[in-house]
Design a protein around this motif. Structure first.
Motif, short mmCIF file in Angstrom:
data_model
loop_
_atom_site.label_atom_id
_atom_site.label_comp_id
_atom_site.label_asym_id
_atom_site.label_seq_id
_atom_site.Cartn_x
_atom_site.Cartn_y
_atom_site.Cartn_z
N ASN A 115 0.59 9.51 5.53
CA ASN A 115 -0.36 8.39 5.23
C ASN A 115 -1.76 9.21 5.36
O ASN A 115 -2.20 9.99 5.92
N THR A 166 -5.75 8.24 5.21
CA THR A 166 -6.68 7.16 5.59
C THR A 166 -8.19 7.74 5.47
O THR A 166 -8.32 8.88 5.72
N HIS A 194 -12.10 6.62 7.45
CA HIS A 194 -12.45 6.17 8.36
C HIS A 194 -14.02 6.23 8.37
O HIS A 194 -14.75 7.21 7.63
N ASP A 201 -12.02 0.95 8.48
CA ASP A 201 -10.95 1.71 7.94
C ASP A 201 -10.23 1.32 6.43
O ASP A 201 -10.21 0.15 6.23
N SER A 202 -9.94 2.28 5.73
CA SER A 202 -9.45 1.99 4.27
C SER A 202 -7.95 1.49 4.56
O SER A 202 -7.39 1.89 5.63
N PRO A 229 -4.02 2.52 3.95
CA PRO A 229 -3.62 3.84 3.77
C PRO A 229 -3.01 4.07 2.51
O PRO A 229 -2.40 3.11 1.92
#
Length: 403
Positions: A230, A232, A234, A249-250, A252
């Motif tokens: 994954n 991600t 931040h 956070d986006s 994943p």
């Protein structure tokens, strides 16, 4: 009362005035230096003084100021943190103000409402990105003091999004891009890209007017172990030490990585005879595990054989075929297929040749035997004549009477 001037050889009148107690001017005290020099002796007057009398008035002034105190004003908080369009309270307070009633006020370019207490002021609908500091001001009699409070306006990101990442073969590169929309102040923002628990890139930004949108990218070369990992993004907006640390956070994005064969080949095929059976071997080699590999043998547009492997790094697939006369000149190919690729070997051209018949073979053998026997007889006759007539009389027309 009279006092002496305190300088030898020079006389003048001196009058000293000190603030009178209980009024804004303090308390008042006067002395006539000339009268003191004359020594009138009037009851209640001070006796003549020496040269140190000139130091007395400044000392009394200092003592009076210390007793009265310095008037001060304080703004709290010193840095007011407020979201764009929100409200924040600023409290103004003052120090001691003996003998007077102190007044307080707040000077600001923003809209303000008085709070429940007269020392509290609420800034409402803060819609300036960089407002001037708010000034608390107060008065105590004729004294005036001020204190400022900085206004820090922020906006949390509207969104933190990772761009989709296309599937990649082992060894290929893909851009990882994170987009942070409408955040302020930009100088307080930090954006980090991670693969699993590994930090790939961290970036901070310079100051910008108002809110802004930013994007950061990282070029990732994928390996076999990246499949299923994954990625991600931040975003951290830090208002410390005056405010909070906001984290966002986006969602994943899962990496899809597949292996591609580095070799797909057919072993050489010898010339074939019609009706005969032959084995054709297809080889597939990969640097990483290939999932759901399918190997297919083609003769022209015809599928001769097919095999599927759940996981493989190297396979040798033998296939039995029967040669046909009509196959002469056709191509054999090996094809390797995976979820994201198709690779085909170089073609191998089939050579199908009809062998000679048995009758023809026998005839050829007979002719060969006759030729061999005739050659042997000729050699024997030549040898006989050479011994009887000599090498120079081999030709019968040269000496036919002797031989």
């Amino acid at each position: 009362m009279a006092v002496q001037a305190g300088r030898v050889g020079r006389k003048r009148d001196r009058k000293v005035t000190l603030p009178s107690a209980g009024t804004s001017q303090g308390w008042r005290w006067e002395c006539d230096a000339a009268a003191a020099q004359q020594g009138s002796g009037t009851p209640g007057e001070l006796p003549p003084m020496g040269p140190t009398v000139g130091l007395l008035p400044p000392l009394l002034l200092a003592l009076a100021g210390a007793a009265r105190g310095t008037f001060t004003v304080r703004a709290s908080p010193e840095v007011a943190v407020v979201p764009f369009g929100g409200s924040v309270a600023i409290n103004c307070s003052h120090g001691t103000c003996p003998g007077h009633e102190a007044t307080l006020g707040l000077e600001t370019s923003l809209t303000k409402d008085a709070g429940s207490r007269r020392q509290s002021f609420v800034l409402v609908n803060v819609s300036e990105w960089s407002p001037r500091p708010a000034i608390c001001h107060g008065t105590c009699g004729e004294q005036r003091a001020t204190a400022s409070a900085t206004i820090l306006v922020y906006r949390l990101p509207e969104s933190v999004v990772l761009d989709p990442v296309p599937a990649a073969a082992v060894g290929e590169s893909r851009n990882l891009t994170c987009r942070v929309a409408e955040v302020a102040p930009l100088a307080n923002l930090t954006v980090t890209l991670r693969r699993g628990g590994e930090t790939l890139r961290t970036q901070s930004f310079g100051a910008a007017a108002g809110s802004a949108s930013v994007a950061i990218s990282h070029l990732l070369t994928v390996g076999p172990g990246d499949h299923g990992q994954n990625v991600t993004c931040h975003a951290e907006l830090s208002l410390r030490p005056h405010g909070q640390l906001f984290l966002n956070d986006s969602m994943p994005v899962e990496l899809t990585v597949y292996a591609v064969p580095k070799e797909v080949a057919l072993e050489p095929v010898p010339p074939m005879a019609p009706g005969k059976n032959y084995t054709v071997t297809c080889r597939v080699v990969s640097v990483a595990v290939i999932h759901n590999l399918t190997v297919t043998l083609w003769r022209g547009g015809e599928v001769l054989a097919m095999a599927t492997f759940p996981q493989a790094t190297r396979v040798d697939v033998p296939n039995g075929i029967t040669a046909r006369e009509q196959d002469h000149g056709h191509n054999l190919t090996c094809q390797a297929t995976g979820p994201r690729f198709t690779r085909t070997s170089a073609p191998v051209t089939m050579e199908v040749v009809e062998p000679p018949s048995h009758v023809l073979l026998a005839l050829l053998l007979t002719l060969l035997v006759v030729a061999l026997l005739g050659g042997a007889g000729f050699i024997y006759a030549a040898h006989y004549h050479a011994e009887k007539c000599g090498i120079y009389h081999l030709l019968w027309w040269q000496n036919k009477d002797k031989c």
